[in-house]
Scaffold this active site. Sequence first.
Site: not given
Ligand code: ASP
Length: 353
Positions: A87-88, A116, A137, A170
């Site tokens: 989703r992100t 490597k 991320r 986050h």
């Molecule tokens: N989507 C949120 C996160 O990336 C919450 C979760 O994963 O619970 O932290």
Amino acid sequence: MAKVIKGIDWETFHKLRGSEKKEYFIRDEKIFHIIMPQQFDRPFLDEICELTSKIRGIAKGNKGIAFLQSLLQGKRAMLYFVQPSTRTFLSFMAACQILGIQCSDVRDTATSSEMKGEWQEDTVRTFSSYVDLIVMRHPQAGFAERIAFLLNQISRPVPVINAGSGKDQHPTQALLDIYTLHRSFENYGGIDGKKIAFVGDLRRGRTVRSLAYLLRNYSDVTLYFVAPPELQLGEDLKEYLREQQVAFEEMDRLEEVIPSVDAVYMTRIQDEYDEAGESKRIDYSAYYFKKEYLKILPPNAIIMHPLPRRDEIPVEIDADKRAMYWRQVRNGMWVRVTLIATIFLKDKDIKEY
Ligand code: ASP
């Protein structure tokens, strides 16, 4: 790798307080990297909310959509997402597309030269040569911060957005949560003075941590942390809230707090961070929002969740007008558009549109 920037090496920099790191994340007095919520102040938050509403309005018509598309045409972004995410990831991709930015992505280090033996820092630095923005991320707390620190030193610095760093932070989720609170309470005195309950795995939930950090910018808020003792909020954050004089209370019974809150922020158990299956020994069902709670939740209060959910909120609750989590998802895309446009100094064009 003892590199020095603005007279400071990484080890010294890393130990600084969030508020002291702030100056390393700006360029010409404007936000450049988005790394941690401690870097933001109230004027910035108000500005982001205002700009996001403006962008949503602009995007309602074809002319507006074309205007947004033209803003950053020719720019390229790399989505470096090496911790599970859909989703992100898609939210950032959509935000880039809205602004005319082209995206490339890295989802798995198994296909890169890290296999490597290359340092991850070098991998990201190499990729940074091809793009104008890195959205990152990573499972490790502090990794995005380290990359931002390193990229500040090269002749063509590239902005870094932290899209989730381990159990730690986050920031873009917290900003979209602020925007959701702002919209929900626009006609009820704003976020100041509100009572917000955070429920569930508060020790390992990075969205809770980041939002709690941001809420210090609002006056007279009260935070309730409702969690089993093993999953209560970390001492570092409690210390921060005390210093910032944010009123908070730790509790373990959800139904007690519901009648007096303005917002309930539900979370799932973060068992991917278990070291020895400890989550299985916790009765998490006591931290579910039960259908009968709708009767005791105040009429103007809202229910939030960063998603993905498991059983914390039964599906029937989605139909209640106080359920805000699907709005949070949509708000997230628009807030990310705002943040990217702001980094590339397009805020003025948007305001003047
Ligand atoms: N989507 C949120 C996160 O990336 C919450 C979760 O994963 O619970 O932290």
